[in-house]
Scaffold this motif. Structure first.
Motif, short mmCIF file in Angstrom:
data_model
loop_
_atom_site.label_atom_id
_atom_site.label_comp_id
_atom_site.label_asym_id
_atom_site.label_seq_id
_atom_site.Cartn_x
_atom_site.Cartn_y
_atom_site.Cartn_z
N LEU A 11 0.85 -1.19 0.00
CA LEU A 11 0.00 0.00 0.00
C LEU A 11 0.89 1.24 0.00
O LEU A 11 1.78 1.37 0.86
N VAL A 12 0.66 2.11 -0.97
CA VAL A 12 1.41 3.37 -1.04
C VAL A 12 0.45 4.51 -1.33
O VAL A 12 -0.63 4.30 -1.90
N GLN A 13 0.86 5.70 -0.97
CA GLN A 13 0.06 6.88 -1.30
C GLN A 13 0.27 7.22 -2.78
O GLN A 13 1.32 6.92 -3.36
N PRO A 14 -0.73 7.83 -3.39
CA PRO A 14 -0.55 8.30 -4.77
C PRO A 14 0.71 9.16 -4.87
O PRO A 14 0.98 9.98 -4.00
N GLY A 15 1.47 8.92 -5.93
CA GLY A 15 2.75 9.59 -6.11
C GLY A 15 3.92 8.81 -5.59
O GLY A 15 5.08 9.17 -5.87
N GLY A 16 3.66 7.75 -4.85
CA GLY A 16 4.71 6.94 -4.29
C GLY A 16 5.28 5.93 -5.26
O GLY A 16 4.89 5.87 -6.44
N MET A 83 8.07 0.97 -10.21
CA MET A 83 6.86 1.75 -10.45
C MET A 83 6.94 3.06 -9.68
O MET A 83 7.00 3.05 -8.44
N ASN A 84 6.99 4.15 -10.39
CA ASN A 84 7.06 5.48 -9.79
C ASN A 84 5.78 6.26 -10.10
O ASN A 84 5.03 5.91 -11.00
N SER A 85 5.57 7.32 -9.35
CA SER A 85 4.39 8.19 -9.56
C SER A 85 3.10 7.38 -9.64
O SER A 85 2.29 7.56 -10.55
N LEU A 86 2.95 6.48 -8.70
CA LEU A 86 1.78 5.60 -8.72
C LEU A 86 0.48 6.38 -8.58
O LEU A 86 0.42 7.38 -7.84
N ARG A 87 -0.53 5.89 -9.28
CA ARG A 87 -1.84 6.52 -9.30
C ARG A 87 -2.88 5.54 -8.76
O ARG A 87 -2.66 4.32 -8.82
N PRO A 88 -4.00 6.04 -8.29
CA PRO A 88 -5.06 5.12 -7.82
C PRO A 88 -5.45 4.09 -8.89
O PRO A 88 -5.75 2.94 -8.55
N GLY A 109 0.77 -13.66 -8.21
CA GLY A 109 0.45 -12.25 -8.13
C GLY A 109 0.80 -11.59 -6.80
O GLY A 109 0.96 -12.25 -5.77
N THR A 110 0.93 -10.27 -6.85
CA THR A 110 1.16 -9.46 -5.66
C THR A 110 0.28 -8.22 -5.75
O THR A 110 0.17 -7.60 -6.81
N GLN A 111 -0.35 -7.87 -4.65
CA GLN A 111 -1.30 -6.76 -4.63
C GLN A 111 -0.58 -5.42 -4.53
O GLN A 111 0.28 -5.23 -3.66
N VAL A 112 -0.96 -4.49 -5.40
CA VAL A 112 -0.47 -3.12 -5.35
C VAL A 112 -1.67 -2.21 -5.16
O VAL A 112 -2.63 -2.27 -5.94
N THR A 113 -1.61 -1.37 -4.13
CA THR A 113 -2.71 -0.44 -3.86
C THR A 113 -2.14 0.96 -3.69
O THR A 113 -1.27 1.18 -2.84
N ALA A 114 -2.61 1.87 -4.52
CA ALA A 114 -2.21 3.28 -4.43
C ALA A 114 -3.43 4.05 -3.94
O ALA A 114 -4.38 4.27 -4.69
N SER A 115 -3.38 4.45 -2.68
CA SER A 115 -4.54 5.10 -2.08
C SER A 115 -4.11 5.97 -0.91
O SER A 115 -3.17 5.63 -0.20
N SER A 116 -4.82 7.07 -0.73
CA SER A 116 -4.55 7.93 0.42
C SER A 116 -5.48 7.58 1.58
O SER A 116 -5.39 8.20 2.64
#
Length: 116
Positions: A11-16, A83-88, A109-116
């Protein structure tokens, strides 16, 4: 039997940023092209990026060009997706796939979540 194991999601924030890894314990990947795919809930699996066996040729989906970078280290038997500048809208399960002559092999698979 070739097995692929993805790691590095989270889990990362958008932009991460995140770096995904695709490895194959006990089986060499250096002879095969490798692709990264993703599938979001309710959507079909889509191609994200791919790399040739030598690493000399790469391709990207338009949606990730300039933000994602695929690479491989054949000495470590691993393929990466930086993966840079991740978006929702990048939120999805990410899979790697090995393209052999006879068939395609997939990881779980591996889960990627870009969310604030």
């Amino acid at each position: 039997q070739l097995q692929l194991v993805e790691s590095g999601g989270g889990l990362v924030q958008p932009g991460g940023s995140l770096r995904l890894s695709c490895a194959s314990p006990g089986f060499t990947l250096e002879y095969y092209g490798i692709g990264w795919f993703r599938q979001a809930p309710g959507k079909e699996r889509e191609a994200v990026s791919c790399i040739s066996s030598s690493g000399g040729s790469t391709n990207y989906a338009d949606s990730v060009k300039g933000r994602f970078t695929i690479s491989r280290d054949n000495a470590k038997n691993t393929v990466y997706l930086q993966m840079n500048s991740l978006r929702p809208e990048d939120t999805a399960v990410y899979y790697c796939m090995a393209d052999t002559v006879l068939r395609h092999y997939w990881g779980r698979g591996t889960q990627v979540t870009a969310s604030s």
